[in-house]
Design a protein around this motif. Structure first.
Motif, PDB file in Angstrom:
ATOM      1  N   ALA A  63     -95.270   7.029 -43.149  1.00 56.17           N
ATOM      2  CA  ALA A  63     -96.356   6.062 -43.318  1.00 56.17           C
ATOM      3  C   ALA A  63     -97.204   6.411 -44.537  1.00 56.17           C
ATOM      4  CB  ALA A  63     -97.227   6.025 -42.057  1.00 56.17           C
TER       5      ALA A  63
ATOM      6  N   THR B  83     -99.532   4.492 -36.920  1.00 52.36           N
ATOM      7  CA  THR B  83     -99.116   4.695 -38.308  1.00 52.36           C
ATOM      8  C   THR B  83     -98.761   3.381 -38.997  1.00 52.36           C
ATOM      9  OG1 THR B  83     -96.762   4.954 -37.793  1.00 52.36           O
ATOM     10  CG2 THR B  83     -98.143   6.929 -37.655  1.00 52.36           C
TER      11      THR B  83
ATOM     12  N   GLU C  90     -95.346   9.749 -39.214  1.00 53.07           N
ATOM     13  CA  GLU C  90     -96.621   9.906 -39.898  1.00 53.07           C
ATOM     14  C   GLU C  90     -96.409  10.187 -41.386  1.00 53.07           C
ATOM     15  OE1 GLU C  90     -95.801  11.653 -37.197  1.00 53.07           O
ATOM     16  OE2 GLU C  90     -97.355  11.399 -35.648  1.00 53.07           O
TER      17      GLU C  90
END
Length: 321
Positions: A318, A83, A315
């Motif tokens: 990111a 990520t 995730e």
């Protein structure tokens, strides 16, 4: 020190599975490419000499994220790297046989999940891959991100035992990275950035960090102490990051979209005090729900100059940042 080829291959296979397989040439099997040229392209694309040597993390952009409780992830270390998280952490427990086990609680420890297997060995293999033999090697080794080879990866080692045996064992485990010049260090009054910066937290003994010469383990300073002791001075080159709970500093965050103006100003002031000392700042204990509040706080912290935002939803963060 170099690891057996079979171990390297296994780790890179695992990393490729997380990051995605390297892209092939966009010319491969293109319907409009003339047959003779297609034959040349196919032959060349299958030749290992044509492969971009450091494409393992080629399409990943570094983000100011700390992969909180990273060892909980299905694939520790590598998921965070995929990520773009520039920081990760490992909780270290000392087993009766002096193994360095990784886990959140003693009940979660297993013999195969160690500091070496989950973090240090994969890091060494990745960095060896990102630093292939070349006629013009860089002055300092490349880091884990191909798009930003100068970006260091912060590796927080959270010691869960006060045993005097633990710190020397951690230093011994770090030797392969240090011997390959992959660890940031402080010596002769100067800081030398390298691909990995190790920061000790938890029960890490600050006095042992101070005594190190050269120093290649840095201290995670409790940032909230600056609120109580604004004139505090710490020896140069000891602190690698200053961390604290966001809730402890600004109180409860109640805004739907994040912190209110006063809370943001409190964060900015604390970041400024840390910067005067040359310290980067990491906040943990940020709101987890609702999603709009969580994402809003992430953005506000980055805009306030925080170096690392500690997140569980790496995730999602990111994508947001």
């Amino acid at each position: 020190m170099r690891l057996p080829t079979v171990t390297l291959s296994f780790t890179l296979f695992t990393l490729t599975g997380v990051l995605g397989a390297p892209a092939t040439s966009h010319h491969d099997h293109h319907p409009h490419t003339p047959a003779p040229l297609q034959a040349v392209l196919s032959r060349w694309s299958s030749d290992p000499r044509s492969r971009y040597p450091t494409d393992l993390t080629r399409d990943i952009s570094p983000k100011p994220l700390h992969s909180h409780n990273d060892y909980w992830r299905r694939v520790p270390l590598l998921t965070g790297l995929s990520t773009g998280a520039i920081s990760t952490e490992a909780d270290i427990w000392l087993s009766p046989d002096s193994s360095l086990l990784i886990g959140h609680h003693p009940s979660s420890l297993t013999p195969n999940r160690t500091l070496n297997t989950l973090y240090l060995t994969p890091l060494l293999e990745i960095l060896d891959t990102m630093n292939p033999p070349t006629p013009s090697p860089p002055e300092t080794p490349n880091g884990v991100f191909d798009s930003a080879p100068g970006q260091t990866l912060y590796l927080f080692l959270d010691l869960k035992s006060t045993s005097p045996l633990l710190f020397p064992l951690v230093l011994d485990a770090l030797k392969p990275l240090r011997e390959n010049d992959y660890l940031s260090y402080y010596a002769n009054g100067a800081y030398h950035r390298r691909p990995v910066t190790v920061i000790g937290t938890g029960a890490m003994p600050m006095d042992k960090v101070v005594e190190m010469h050269p120093r290649y383990v840095f201290y995670d300073f409790p940032l909230d102490r600056l609120v109580r002791e604004p004139e505090l001075e710490v020896e140069k080159g000891v602190v690698g990051m200053a961390s604290t709970s966001l809730r402890m500093v600004v109180g409860e965050v109640r805004g739907v979209e994040g912190m209110d103006k006063e809370q943001v100003e409190t964060v900015r002031a604390l970041v400024g005090e840390a910067r005067k000392r040359g310290w980067g700042v990491r906040f943990w204990d940020t709101p987890g729900w609702p999603g709009s509040r969580r994402r809003g706080v992430w953005r506000q912290l980055v805009e306030a100059g925080v170096r690392l935002v500690s997140v569980d939803e790496v995730e999602e963060a990111a994508w947001e940042l």
